[in-house]
Design an enzyme around this catalytic site. Structure first.
Site, PDB file in Angstrom:
ATOM      1  N   LYS A  88       0.850  -1.197   0.000  1.00  9.87           N
ATOM      2  CA  LYS A  88       0.000   0.000   0.000  1.00  9.87           C
ATOM      3  C   LYS A  88       0.886   1.247   0.000  1.00  9.87           C
ATOM      4  O   LYS A  88       0.653   2.194  -0.754  1.00  9.87           O
ATOM      5  CB  LYS A  88      -0.952  -0.014   1.201  1.00  9.87           C
ATOM      6  CG  LYS A  88      -2.090  -1.013   1.008  1.00  9.87           C
ATOM      7  CD  LYS A  88      -2.887  -1.290   2.274  1.00  9.87           C
ATOM      8  CE  LYS A  88      -3.931  -2.374   1.996  1.00  9.87           C
ATOM      9  NZ  LYS A  88      -4.605  -2.893   3.175  1.00  9.87           N
TER      10      LYS A  88
ATOM     11  N   GLN B  10      -4.952  -1.538   9.241  1.00 14.34           N
ATOM     12  CA  GLN B  10      -4.944  -2.883   8.667  1.00 14.34           C
ATOM     13  C   GLN B  10      -5.627  -3.873   9.616  1.00 14.34           C
ATOM     14  O   GLN B  10      -5.336  -3.908  10.811  1.00 14.34           O
ATOM     15  CB  GLN B  10      -3.484  -3.317   8.396  1.00 14.34           C
ATOM     16  CG  GLN B  10      -3.334  -4.632   7.665  1.00 14.34           C
ATOM     17  CD  GLN B  10      -3.836  -4.607   6.226  1.00 14.34           C
ATOM     18  OE1 GLN B  10      -3.867  -3.580   5.578  1.00 14.34           O
ATOM     19  NE2 GLN B  10      -4.245  -5.747   5.735  1.00 14.34           N
TER      20      GLN B  10
ATOM     21  N   ASP C 188     -11.150   3.116   3.655  1.00 13.83           N
ATOM     22  CA  ASP C 188     -11.610   1.725   3.578  1.00 13.83           C
ATOM     23  C   ASP C 188     -13.133   1.654   3.398  1.00 13.83           C
ATOM     24  O   ASP C 188     -13.654   0.609   3.010  1.00 13.83           O
ATOM     25  CB  ASP C 188     -11.279   0.991   4.891  1.00 13.83           C
ATOM     26  CG  ASP C 188     -10.104   0.041   4.768  1.00 13.83           C
ATOM     27  OD1 ASP C 188      -9.883  -0.497   3.667  1.00 13.83           O
ATOM     28  OD2 ASP C 188      -9.428  -0.184   5.789  1.00 13.83           O
TER      29      ASP C 188
HETATM   30  N1  GUN Z   1      -7.264  -6.735   5.709  1.00 11.28           N
HETATM   31  C1  GUN Z   1      -7.568  -7.463   4.620  1.00 11.28           C
HETATM   32  N2  GUN Z   1      -8.198  -6.683   3.699  1.00 11.28           N
HETATM   33  C2  GUN Z   1      -8.281  -5.451   4.239  1.00 11.28           C
HETATM   34  C3  GUN Z   1      -8.802  -4.210   3.771  1.00 11.28           C
HETATM   35  O1  GUN Z   1      -9.353  -4.085   2.670  1.00 11.28           O
HETATM   36  N3  GUN Z   1      -8.692  -3.159   4.615  1.00 11.28           N
HETATM   37  C4  GUN Z   1      -8.118  -3.262   5.839  1.00 11.28           C
HETATM   38  N4  GUN Z   1      -8.058  -2.175   6.612  1.00 11.28           N
HETATM   39  N5  GUN Z   1      -7.623  -4.394   6.307  1.00 11.28           N
HETATM   40  C5  GUN Z   1      -7.705  -5.478   5.503  1.00 11.28           C
END
Ligand code: GUN
Length: 300
Positions: A55, A99, A122
């Site tokens: 990311k 995350q 998100d």
């Molecule tokens: N963990 C797995 N997929 C995601 C996501 O799309 N966003 C976040 N914040 N954590 C994740």
């Protein structure tokens, strides 16, 4: 025998990032402003570490600022909430992503609700989920947004299509169902308690599989010519011990029946981070009072 068109999400995501990079450069040239994304990782889960690193890398690649916050696995809820409060106040941070999953001592829902709604890239905050349900303009979760973009690219107008979404999670199944309903599909949200699951799937013009069960959807569950979006990422054992990534759909049988299908890897997966960057750009523009651009993938 016909075989399905393979939907190349890797290529689509790369073209989307190229377009986001262009809009980001324009924002800087016209307004002297660079969008910033903060990613918070608590603990040292290996898969999460890879996601977080990617990311950050991809945010920088499109010209955004990336702020990585790595906190120890022993972090308390109060400490994490304090960090989020700081990021909410920081004008250089336009998007905040915590995350998931979080360590057991932390209440993930409370954390999600602490993120400023305007910075919730998100789209997990209940207010953004609510806006999606009632048709407002909030932040749309990244994976569902990526699935929708691939579907519209393939099918154009989705109105009237019969869509079956397998899986009812808050982060994938429910928001995809809401998005498809907004596109005027006739939506069935199927799940582990659905009776005659295969029969439900066979009615679908659009089948989205997001259950997290390796190769559960078989070729004979698919209507001939249907568009199949496979959100699953499951590692299955192989004789060499390395394992192999597969989706929720049994690809080899499905590809004989479907009209188009996303592969795993290289389908929906790469779209998730591209859509995170898109949400960060959108959030940054809205916070600055600048109209958010309509971002289309760059030409092939
Ligand atoms: N963990 C797995 N997929 C995601 C996501 O799309 N966003 C976040 N914040 N954590 C994740």
């Amino acid at each position: 025998m016909t075989t399905a068109t393979i939907i190349d999400g890797k290529n689509f995501a790369a073209r989307l990032r190229a377009s986001i990079a262009g809009h980001t450069a324009q924002l800087k040239a016209a307004h002297g402003f660079t969008p910033g994304l903060a990613v918070v990782l608590v603990g040292d889960d290996p898969a999460s570490q890879i996601y977080v690193r990617n990311k950050g890398l991809q945010a920088r690649e499109v010209g955004m600022n990336s702020f990585e916050h790595r906190l120890p696995a022993t972090t308390t809820q109060a400490e994490l909430l304090a960090r989020i409060a700081d990021l909410n106040q920081d004008p250089a941070v336009n998007g905040i992503l915590v995350q998931l999953p979080l360590p057991a001592q932390i209440d993930a829902q409370a954390v999600i609700e602490a993120i400023a709604v305007s910075k919730d890239v998100d789209g997990f905050h209940p207010l953004n989920a609510g806006l999606l349900a009632v048709g407002g303009t909030g932040m749309v979760p990244c994976t569902p947004l990526g699935c929708l973009m691939l579907l519209k690219d393939r099918l154009g107008n989705l109105a009237g299509q019969r869509a079956v979404v397998l899986g009812r999670s808050n982060i994938v199944g429910k928001p995809i169902a809401a998005l498809l309903l907004r596109e005027n599909c006739t939506v069935t949200l199927a799940h582990s308690r659905t009776r005659d699951l295969a029969e439900e799937c066979r009615r679908a013009d659009i089948l989205v599989a997001a259950v997290g069960k390796a190769q559960m959807v078989k070729g004979d569950w698919i209507k001939p010519g249907a568009t199949v979006i496979d959100v699953g990422i499951n590692r299955i054992p192989t004789p060499d011990g390395k394992g192999r990534l597969v989706g929720d759909v049994e690809f080899d049988s499905a590809v004989q029946v479907a009209g188009a299908i996303t592969p795993v890897p290289g389908g929906v997966g790469p779209m998730t981070i591209a859509c995170l960057l898109l949400n960060t750009l959108t959030a940054a523009c809205r916070q600055q009072g600048i109209p958010a651009p309509e971002v289309k993938p760059a030409a092939e």
